[in-house]
Design an enzyme around this catalytic site. Structure first.
Site, PDB file in Angstrom:
ATOM      1  CB  SER A  88       2.539  -0.496  -4.784  1.00 53.14           C
ATOM      2  OG  SER A  88       2.602  -0.573  -6.207  1.00 53.14           O
ATOM      3  CG  HIS A 144       2.572  -2.319  -1.191  1.00 56.04           C
ATOM      4  ND1 HIS A 144       3.849  -1.790  -0.819  1.00 56.04           N
ATOM      5  CD2 HIS A 144       2.907  -2.794  -2.401  1.00 56.04           C
ATOM      6  CE1 HIS A 144       4.532  -1.706  -1.706  1.00 56.04           C
ATOM      7  NE2 HIS A 144       3.999  -2.476  -2.735  1.00 56.04           N
ATOM      8  CE  LYS A 147       6.981  -4.712  -2.049  1.00 51.95           C
ATOM      9  NZ  LYS A 147       6.307  -4.887  -3.352  1.00 51.95           N
TER      10      LYS A 147
END
Ligand SMILES: *Cc1c(COP(=O)(O)O)cnc(C)c1O
Length: 377
Positions: free
Chosen positions: A176, A204, A234
């Site tokens: 990340s 992610h 996300k």
């Protein structure tokens, strides 16, 4: 007041509990930030699904049908069929036998590693793993080895020396804060050779990476040694998290995972939002726009297209704050990331591109970066 010490909360809390941090290490919550005409380049809403009409409508329908809260732990009264449908669809999409949704990614990882590992387990963790994986590892009481970031030779040497009966390798998928990826093929090979389970948290990467958004484990989905974690917070633009694995492992988690058992089930409207977001992700329009923005940025700066995350290295905390200020003056919101989120001396700007940015905004970002002192990145 005789004999009593006057309690001044401001002084006492600061002196005894919270030593004030130096000014350039201070964190703050500022909800107004980013809402004053600045273009946000630090969101994890990579596909812009947070307020996509189909996602909002799906959530609103459930809100009106079921209200806000779930009313209890999912093992008592707080379950809803849509959570099962979402887990099944995620498992099917990513190639696994079964799935389970739990709270947020933070809750999930804390409960997951505690459920999988105990003092008879050896954990092997990439040094740059997300805080939730670190905390889960600590709480589990397992023996805990951290290997240098993506140094799989060092990992293998550790595995070869290990005498514990159970081994668990733990790594972020797309990291990340660094925007680079774990080498999944190598990790699976090591897990096979050294009889370990492999836990990949691709918070992610799922939705953004791999040709069709299936993340960094694309092609390895369903491997019997792989346990895959993702978040709905996300690319899905919502809130929640999921773990995918063999059915026996998922069944075991339902028996043991404390953050599932002892926490209120997430609102069912979030499952509806998750399903609608998953449908958008599978269709791929938003991801195509994100890819176009990533390619445009790469072309403008003469760098390779890697991931939606650009770690713009700065170094000192103060210089990172100054750099964020310069970008703010260019009309862009980017937050300086400082220790302990990243190792000391590696403060940086963490710049993200999303499907929502226009080509003009991407070009303006590139020009604004030229105004920063030369940095690696
Ligand atoms: C953001 C993140 C989490 C936490 O997920 P939330 O759903 O935001 O709690 C876990 N792992 C990684 C790698 C993350 O980046």
């Amino acid at each position: 007041m005789d004999g009593l010490v006057a309690f001044d909360p401001a002084i006492t809390l600061q002196d005894r509990w919270f030593a004030p941090p130096p000014a350039d290490a201070r964190r703050s919550l500022e909800p107004h930030r980013g809402r004053q005409g600045l273009v946000c380049f630090c969101s994890n809403d990579y596909l812009g699904l947070r307020d996509h009409p189909q996602v909002v409508e799906a959530a609103a329908r459930l809100l009106h049908a079921r209200g806000v809260g779930s009313g209890g732990s999912r093992l008592i009264s707080g379950d809803h069929p849509l959570w099962h449908r979402l887990a099944d669809e995620l498992a099917c999409w990513l190639g696994f036998e079964a799935g389970l949704t739990v709270g947020s990614g933070m809750l999930l990882n804390i409960g997951l590693i505690q459920a999988l590992a105990d003092r008879h387990t050896a954990l092997f963790c990439d040094r740059l793993n997300h805080a939730s994986l670190i905390d889960g590892a600590r709480l589990s009481g397992a023996r805990h080895h951290r290997f240098p970031h993506r140094d799989y030779d060092a990992l293998e040497a550790r595995l070869a020396r290990c005498r514990q009966p159970r081994r668990l390798i733990v790594s972020d998928g797309l990291f990340s804060m660094d925007g680079d990826c774990a080498d999944i093929r190598r990790l699976i090979e090591l897990a096979e050779r050294h009889d370990a389970l492999l836990l990949i948290d691709d918070a992610h990467g799922i939705g953004t990476m791999g040709g069709d958004g299936r993340g960094v484990t694309t092609g390895a989905g369903g491997h019997p040694r792989l346990v895959l974690v993702g978040t709905l917070g996300k690319a899905f633009g919502g809130y929640g998290a999921f773990v995918l694995a063999r059915r026996a492992l998922i069944d075991g988690l339902i028996q043991r995972m404390r953050t599932l058992i002892y926490s209120t089930g997430a609102p069912p409207l979030l499952a509806a939002a998750g399903l609608a977001a998953l449908a958008r992700i599978r269709e791929g329009h938003e991801r195509a726009r994100l890819a176009a923005n990533m390619e445009l940025f790469a072309r403008l700066r003469g760098v390779a297209v890697e991931s939606p995350i650009i770690p713009w290295s700065i170094g000192s905390d103060r210089a990172a704050l100054e750099a964020a200020d310069i970008l703010r003056r260019h009309g862009m919101e980017v937050v300086a990331i400082r220790p302990p989120t990243v190792p000391r001396g590696t403060a940086r700007l963490r710049i993200t591109r999303t499907a929502r940015h226009t080509p003009e905004q991407i070009a303006a970002l590139s020009r604004a970066l030229d105004a920063l002192r030369p940095a690696a990145g």
